[in-house]
Enzyme design. Sequence first.
Site, PDB file in Angstrom:
ATOM      1  CD  GLN A 115      -3.250  -0.731   1.839  1.00  0.00           C
ATOM      2  OE1 GLN A 115      -3.081  -0.114   2.951  1.00  0.00           O
ATOM      3  NE2 GLN A 115      -4.416  -1.154   1.443  1.00  0.00           N
ATOM      4  CE  LYS A 152       1.354   1.611  11.612  1.00  0.00           C
ATOM      5  NZ  LYS A 152       1.244   0.129  11.835  1.00  0.00           N
TER       6      LYS A 152
END
Lengths: 563, 202
Positions: free
Chosen positions: A114, A163
């Site tokens: 992703q 992240k």
Amino acid sequence: MVRMTGSQILLECLQREGADTIFGYPGGVVLPLYDTLPQFPAIRHVLVRHEQGAAHMADGFARASGRTGVCLATSGPGATNLVTGIATSFLDSTPMVAITGNVARTLLGKDGFQEADITGITQPITKHNYLVMRAENIAMAVREAFHIARTGRPGPVHVDIPKDVFQEEAEFEWPDELSLRGYRPTTRGHAGMIRRAAEAINAAERPIVIAGHGVVWGEATDELVALAEKADIPVITTFLGIGGFPETHPLSYGFLGMHGMYHANMAADEADVVVGIGMRFDDRAMGRFSDFNPGATIVHIDIDPAEIGKNLPTAVPVVGDVKRVLPDLAERLEARDRSPWLRWIDGVREEHPSLEIRETRRLIPQQIIRALYEETEGRAVLATGVGQHQMWAGQHYFYDSPRKLISSGGLGTMGFELPAAIGAQIAVPDAEVWAICGDAGFQMTMQELAVCVDERLPVRIAIMNNGYLGMVRQWQELFYDENFVSVAVTQPDFRALAAAYGIPALRVETRAEVLPAIREARATDGPILIDFHVDQEENVWPMVPAGASLAETIEAPAKELAR
Amino acid sequence: MSLNANGARPRRHTVVAIVEDKPGVLQRVAGLFRRRGFNIESLAVGHSEFAGLSRMTIIVDGAGAPVEQVQKQLYKLVDVVKVNDLTSEDAVERELALLKVRCNNVNRHELLEIAGVFRADVVDMATGSLVLQAVGDADKINGLIRMCEPYGIRELSRTGVIAMTRGQKTTTVHESEPEAIARVHQSQGRRVESAELPFSSD
């Protein structure tokens, strides 16, 4: 100073920027952020069903309220799904902050799960974008993003956060000070240019104002009305400028362009001075550039200097915020009586009525839009998709104030209507919001029906169902020898579809059923869908064929009027 | 709009842009030129007189678009702080070129003579070739290339033009950022040393 995680810093900053609503969809890399959301109960998270919907909702939220819309998606496909919505916002200059997660910093550039280079992708469709590589930089990035999105010529700003930056801890300090030496919008118009603009207008016999989206976003309606009234100048708008000047005002002459009013196009073509205000002389509005009213002196007032002279040679450029420029300009204008010019336009309007709804037994969308106007007394907010129904919603509803017509004019994004209506309803809970849909466009984003149910939103959904990609069909009929290819659309039973979501629905097939259906929808507390089975072959008129000039505007042929 | 002696719009423009020294700024500028259809003849980037600011010199083929649009579109980029068109200014333009030219014992002295005329330095010499380093404006470099062509140019590398106005006039930014803000801006988008970071693909 307080130690916080990147997620906490981001949410704290959003809250301080006044963002109380986020349209988003969770996923792997934004899990740390979602984990933190419950710590900020003042922020409402609206769970969409596709990230494109999130971007359109943020956009509709912004257009209905004037506030900056916020959308959120995960990395990779989540982020790329936002792209259509960001581009829609970019072409129509609406303030939006789009936030995406990305893979952890050690994985960036490694083509991991992703991962997409989303800042590379959004760079040409945003006003600015950020890849934030340290938690300590989040606050400044968010502060700048909101500042850039809503000042000057508004636009979308994208903030991408890996992240592990959400998880990293940093000292939180709210940046009181901003310093962007490469970004200083000019707001005050140049006095010399304003004087020259006034001279040109004062000397004009047949001046016309073309008001655009900039009047809406500059909140300059009152200033424009005062200017037009003082100098007795007729005002037409672009499609996105609709509502920026009250349409029931005696000096209002509708909107111009490819499906603008005949008299508006003729007036723009006949004027001796054209004053563009907060608009960009787009091809859909102006027709073929080389033949746009060659005799006219063009005065162009816009906050974006790059729009001056981009498409048409400008005689008098004024760069500035229309809200500040218009009073300065009005002060220098002579009070004049321009009734001969106004009567000339009135004469064209009487001879070539563009807004007359013909007597016919067929159910045509024009009647529905007009009936909706009369029932709601012009007070509803209409969010449209793109195509024939969009043009009819622009033509046959009359908008007396800004932010009542929400439509993708620049990018022309089908499927915009339902999510934009949802965003508008959330931004302005007391408004009566109608999603005016095409049957084809509705099927591009209809999964967002679930959001109406989740959030208990009383969005009224009106589908102008002609079983065709109507505008494409119109072009194939007129310009491709009726060679109809891939335009007939198979639809589900929209009533059954609504029922599957627990949404009440009506079907309307005759003229007599229109008013009762609208009344029932208005009386319903909660979402409701009306499937209007309209005439299949109705065309939008007037029309400037692609590549033609405004002077070549054509009206409905007699055979169509007889239908 | 600047006009040249014949009253025509000059085709070739020298545009100098002072930009924030950040990752991605080159892509923003290059992307803008591609998207708007402006043709870049050459582009040279390097540090400016201030830390945190880079200086780009872009040679634009003005046939594609009016250079005024080029300047305005550049200004729309948040990372672009200042733009100047030096075309009609009294400016120095310089480019550096390295040429590897084929030669042998018979014609080497001819080549050295040509190099001398163009004030090019010989920076490498081998039995079958030599490397010339020339500095000058585009005309001078083009002239040297033309003269070397009959011998056989094995390799050519040009830096692209850099430019600066003569006299007092400058293309510079007089506004410095507060230190804390400058620190954030200069680290924006930059990779962090990966040894410091946890590996997380979950």
